[in-house]
Design an enzyme around this catalytic site. Structure first.
Site, PDB file in Angstrom:
ATOM      1  N   GLY A  69     -30.536  -2.235  18.159  1.00 16.26           N
ATOM      2  CA  GLY A  69     -30.230  -0.810  18.253  1.00 16.26           C
ATOM      3  C   GLY A  69     -29.373  -0.352  17.088  1.00 16.26           C
ATOM      4  O   GLY A  69     -29.648   0.665  16.449  1.00 16.26           O
ATOM      5  N   THR A  70     -28.322  -1.112  16.814  1.00  9.83           N
ATOM      6  CA  THR A  70     -27.398  -0.758  15.730  1.00  9.83           C
ATOM      7  C   THR A  70     -27.509  -1.675  14.518  1.00  9.83           C
ATOM      8  O   THR A  70     -26.984  -1.344  13.458  1.00  9.83           O
ATOM      9  CB  THR A  70     -25.948  -0.863  16.224  1.00  9.83           C
ATOM     10  OG1 THR A  70     -25.730  -2.221  16.654  1.00  9.83           O
ATOM     11  CG2 THR A  70     -25.658   0.098  17.373  1.00  9.83           C
ATOM     12  N   GLY A  71     -28.057  -2.847  14.703  1.00  8.53           N
ATOM     13  CA  GLY A  71     -28.039  -3.882  13.662  1.00  8.53           C
ATOM     14  C   GLY A  71     -26.801  -4.751  13.741  1.00  8.53           C
ATOM     15  O   GLY A  71     -26.743  -5.831  13.138  1.00  8.53           O
ATOM     16  N   GLY A  73     -25.114  -6.175  16.564  1.00  4.94           N
ATOM     17  CA  GLY A  73     -25.193  -7.378  17.403  1.00  4.94           C
ATOM     18  C   GLY A  73     -25.983  -8.475  16.720  1.00  4.94           C
ATOM     19  O   GLY A  73     -25.580  -9.655  16.711  1.00  4.94           O
ATOM     20  N   HIS A 101     -25.157  -9.532  -5.015  1.00  6.84           N
ATOM     21  CA  HIS A 101     -23.805 -10.101  -5.013  1.00  6.84           C
ATOM     22  C   HIS A 101     -23.593 -11.166  -3.947  1.00  6.84           C
ATOM     23  O   HIS A 101     -22.870 -12.132  -4.180  1.00  6.84           O
ATOM     24  CB  HIS A 101     -22.760  -8.998  -4.816  1.00  6.84           C
ATOM     25  CG  HIS A 101     -22.649  -8.077  -5.994  1.00  6.84           C
ATOM     26  ND1 HIS A 101     -21.596  -7.190  -6.136  1.00  6.84           N
ATOM     27  CD2 HIS A 101     -23.454  -7.888  -7.072  1.00  6.84           C
ATOM     28  CE1 HIS A 101     -21.757  -6.497  -7.265  1.00  6.84           C
ATOM     29  NE2 HIS A 101     -22.881  -6.904  -7.844  1.00  6.84           N
ATOM     30  N   ASN A 102     -24.154 -10.948  -2.748  1.00  6.40           N
ATOM     31  CA  ASN A 102     -23.871 -11.863  -1.625  1.00  6.40           C
ATOM     32  C   ASN A 102     -24.984 -12.872  -1.383  1.00  6.40           C
ATOM     33  O   ASN A 102     -24.841 -13.738  -0.523  1.00  6.40           O
ATOM     34  CB  ASN A 102     -23.668 -11.074  -0.318  1.00  6.40           C
ATOM     35  CG  ASN A 102     -22.742  -9.897  -0.437  1.00  6.40           C
ATOM     36  OD1 ASN A 102     -23.096  -8.779  -0.049  1.00  6.40           O
ATOM     37  ND2 ASN A 102     -21.550 -10.111  -0.970  1.00  6.40           N
ATOM     38  N   ARG A 112     -31.709   2.573  16.013  1.00  2.83           N
ATOM     39  CA  ARG A 112     -31.125   3.817  16.511  1.00  2.83           C
ATOM     40  C   ARG A 112     -30.252   4.466  15.439  1.00  2.83           C
ATOM     41  O   ARG A 112     -29.592   5.473  15.699  1.00  2.83           O
ATOM     42  CB  ARG A 112     -30.307   3.541  17.781  1.00  2.83           C
ATOM     43  CG  ARG A 112     -31.160   3.068  18.951  1.00  2.83           C
ATOM     44  CD  ARG A 112     -30.315   2.584  20.123  1.00  2.83           C
ATOM     45  NE  ARG A 112     -31.172   2.171  21.243  1.00  2.83           N
ATOM     46  CZ  ARG A 112     -30.772   1.370  22.217  1.00  2.83           C
ATOM     47  NH1 ARG A 112     -29.533   0.889  22.234  1.00  2.83           N
ATOM     48  NH2 ARG A 112     -31.599   1.040  23.179  1.00  2.83           N
ATOM     49  N   ARG A 139     -18.001 -17.043  -5.306  1.00  4.03           N
ATOM     50  CA  ARG A 139     -17.633 -16.398  -4.027  1.00  4.03           C
ATOM     51  C   ARG A 139     -18.615 -16.787  -2.916  1.00  4.03           C
ATOM     52  O   ARG A 139     -18.206 -16.985  -1.762  1.00  4.03           O
ATOM     53  CB  ARG A 139     -17.592 -14.880  -4.221  1.00  4.03           C
ATOM     54  CG  ARG A 139     -16.519 -14.501  -5.230  1.00  4.03           C
ATOM     55  CD  ARG A 139     -16.675 -13.119  -5.779  1.00  4.03           C
ATOM     56  NE  ARG A 139     -15.718 -12.889  -6.858  1.00  4.03           N
ATOM     57  CZ  ARG A 139     -15.863 -11.935  -7.773  1.00  4.03           C
ATOM     58  NH1 ARG A 139     -16.891 -11.131  -7.762  1.00  4.03           N
ATOM     59  NH2 ARG A 139     -14.950 -11.801  -8.718  1.00  4.03           N
TER      60      ARG A 139
HETATM   61  C1  RB5 Z   1     -29.210  -2.794  23.266  1.00  5.05           C
HETATM   62  O1  RB5 Z   1     -28.972  -1.763  24.144  1.00  5.05           O
HETATM   63  C2  RB5 Z   1     -28.191  -2.766  22.136  1.00  5.05           C
HETATM   64  O2  RB5 Z   1     -26.937  -3.133  22.604  1.00  5.05           O
HETATM   65  C3  RB5 Z   1     -28.636  -3.681  21.008  1.00  5.05           C
HETATM   66  O3  RB5 Z   1     -29.885  -3.305  20.571  1.00  5.05           O
HETATM   67  C4  RB5 Z   1     -27.773  -3.708  19.786  1.00  5.05           C
HETATM   68  O4  RB5 Z   1     -27.512  -2.422  19.318  1.00  5.05           O
HETATM   69  C5  RB5 Z   1     -26.576  -4.546  19.826  1.00  5.05           C
HETATM   70  O5  RB5 Z   1     -25.804  -4.628  18.865  1.00  5.05           O
END
Ligand code: RB5
Length: 148
Positions: A69-71, A73, A101-102, A112, A139
């Site tokens: 969702g956010t990348g 996790g 660089h990394n 999302r 590094r």
């Molecule tokens: C799932 O709802 C969400 O938590 C997952 O996709 C992610 O964004 C976690 O970092």
């Protein structure tokens, strides 16, 4: 030099975007192996990060892409693997620089957070940008030390 194959994974939040990214990569001749998830049914992202990272640390693949969702996790889970340098990027400058660089070997982003067009730009930079080495090598070697 552009990679010719890549491993990719996602959780339920990113399933639809992952299919589009796979089609985008395949259209330019880059082979993809999809470690799942394979539906929009709720699942746990660490399982897919783990499956993908093992394909990289084993040497089967040089680079991988993880989308949730956010990348975030996915990047946290991926960076718990020795030898993995995962970067969570939502802009093209970061996607390019994390290769130069990394020597990032895993790109993470959030379905999302970024739209389809930006996702394509992020993956295009990630598959085609070379690591610069030079002063950055010391590094990156220090990152390897932190793995121990
Ligand atoms: C799932 O709802 C969400 O938590 C997952 O996709 C992610 O964004 C976690 O970092």
């Amino acid at each position: 030099m552009k990679v010719n194959k890549i491993v990719i994974g996602c959780d339920h939040a990113a399933y639809d975007l992952k299919l589009k990214v796979i089609a985008h990569l395949n259209a330019q001749g880059i082979e993809t192996e999809d470690v799942g998830t394979h539906s929009t049914e709720s699942c746990d992202y660490p399982n897919y990060a783990d499956a993908l990272c093992k394909k990289i640390t084993s040497g089967e693949y040089e680079r991988g892409i993880l989308i949730c969702g956010t990348g975030i996790g996915m990047s946290i889970a991926a960076n718990k693997h020795k030898g993995i340098r995962a970067a969570c990027c939502s802009d093209t400058f970061s996607a390019r620089l994390t290769r130069e660089h990394n020597d990032a070997n895993v790109l993470c982003f959030g379905a999302r957070v970024v739209g389809e067009g930006l996702a394509y730009d992020l993956v295009d930079l990630f598959v085609s940008t070379d690591y610069e080495g030079g002063k950055h090598a010391r590094r990156v070697a220090m990152l390897d030390e932190l793995d121990k």
